[in-house]
Write an enzyme that holds these catalytic residues in place. Structure first.
Site, mmCIF file in Angstrom:
data_model
loop_
_atom_site.group_PDB
_atom_site.id
_atom_site.type_symbol
_atom_site.label_atom_id
_atom_site.label_comp_id
_atom_site.label_asym_id
_atom_site.label_seq_id
_atom_site.Cartn_x
_atom_site.Cartn_y
_atom_site.Cartn_z
ATOM 1 N N HIS A 111 0.769 -1.098 0.018
ATOM 2 C CA HIS A 111 -0.070 -0.086 -0.084
ATOM 3 C C HIS A 111 0.863 1.193 0.129
ATOM 4 C CE1 HIS A 111 -2.853 2.912 1.247
ATOM 5 N NE2 HIS A 111 -3.750 2.093 0.948
ATOM 6 N N GLU A 171 -4.142 2.352 -6.940
ATOM 7 C CA GLU A 171 -4.375 3.508 -6.200
ATOM 8 C C GLU A 171 -3.550 4.488 -6.472
ATOM 9 O OE1 GLU A 171 -6.432 2.292 -2.249
ATOM 10 O OE2 GLU A 171 -4.365 1.616 -1.967
ATOM 11 N N SER A 186 -10.355 7.459 -2.930
ATOM 12 C CA SER A 186 -11.660 8.278 -2.745
ATOM 13 C C SER A 186 -12.638 7.631 -3.233
ATOM 14 C CB SER A 186 -11.355 9.789 -3.222
ATOM 15 O OG SER A 186 -10.184 10.137 -2.506
#
Length: 252
Positions: free
Chosen positions: A95, A167, A211
């Site tokens: 991540h 992401e 988001s």
């Protein structure tokens, strides 16, 4: 057909009370989610048992991070085997917050992917470019290298336990979201990279994160190469999280 997955990453948020309230509400409403959609909650490790209990078999759990080592004198670390022992189905690897705040590199991500796969769990490799990299027209190259390096350890028979989550770093927690067209373009490129690695690219789920909310999920999930979402802040609100889980197009 590729797996449709909505995974809620709680990050370092939560409490025993929140687990009872939020997971209970998600469980109660999970019957309204398509049978082909897997609902995953990825809480801080200390709450994994409680989330699994509250989920009542309708929610899969995942770990936010595991060690690159199998076992030993690594105080504070959690192994992939321990995550499996706790009933996890998924593990996040690489991540952007792990990369940026803790200095995790592509080689560390690859070592963690290897441990996750050896434990029999599904590795969710997170990839994404920064705003500076996007503005320098390096986004595709950066993401491609993260995919190739992070998944370089995957053996032929292990691809069914690999998921990629795109992401864009500039969209995480900022309220900014890539347009559905932009996200689709990068997901298509990721699939091309996987194909170039001799992976079964059309069978691997590629999720979008950054988001994602109830009001933009449907547009994102309607794209042909977006198989679900890795959800941050919105996963801490039961109604919004369930709304996202319901956002897949019907009959696809």
């Amino acid at each position: 057909m590729r797996r449709r997955i909505v995974a809620g990453n709680w990050k370092m948020n939560g409490s025993k009370d929140l687990v009872k309230q939020l997971v209970g509400a998600v469980r109660e409403q999970s019957g309204s989610v398509g049978e082909d959609v897997e609902v995953v909650i990825i809480p801080p490790a200390i709450y994994l048992d409680q989330v699994a209990e509250q989920g009542g078999g309708r929610i899969t759990t995942g770990a936010q991070n595991v060690s690159q080592w199998q076992s030993g004198a690594y105080t504070g670390e959690i192994s992939a085997e321990m995550a499996r022992d706790m009933g996890c189905g998924y593990v996040l690897v690489g991540h952007s917050e792990r990369r940026q705040l803790f200095g995790e590199t592509d080689s560390v991500a690859a070592a963690k992917v290897e441990q996750v796969l050896l434990s029999g769990l599904v590795a969710v490799l997170c990839v994404g470019e920064t705003l500076a990299e996007r503005e320098a027209d390096q986004a595709e190259a950066v993401v491609a290298e993260q995919v190739r390096s992070g998944l370089s350890v995957v053996a032929d028979g292990q691809w069914s336990r690999v998921v990629v989550a795109y992401e864009p770093v500039w969209a995480i927690g900022t309220g900014k979201t890539a347009t559905a067209d932009d996200a689709q373009a990068m997901h298509s490129e990721i699939r091309k990279v996987l194909d170039g690695m001799n992976a079964p690219a059309n069978e691997i789920s590629v999720l979008y994160g950054g988001s994602v909310k109830a009001d933009n999920a449907a547009a994102l999930f309607a794209e042909p190469d977006i198989d679900g979402g890795l959800i941050g802040g919105a996963s801490l609100k039961a109604e919004e999280f369930i709304s996202i889980c319901r956002s897949f197009p019907a009959g696809v």
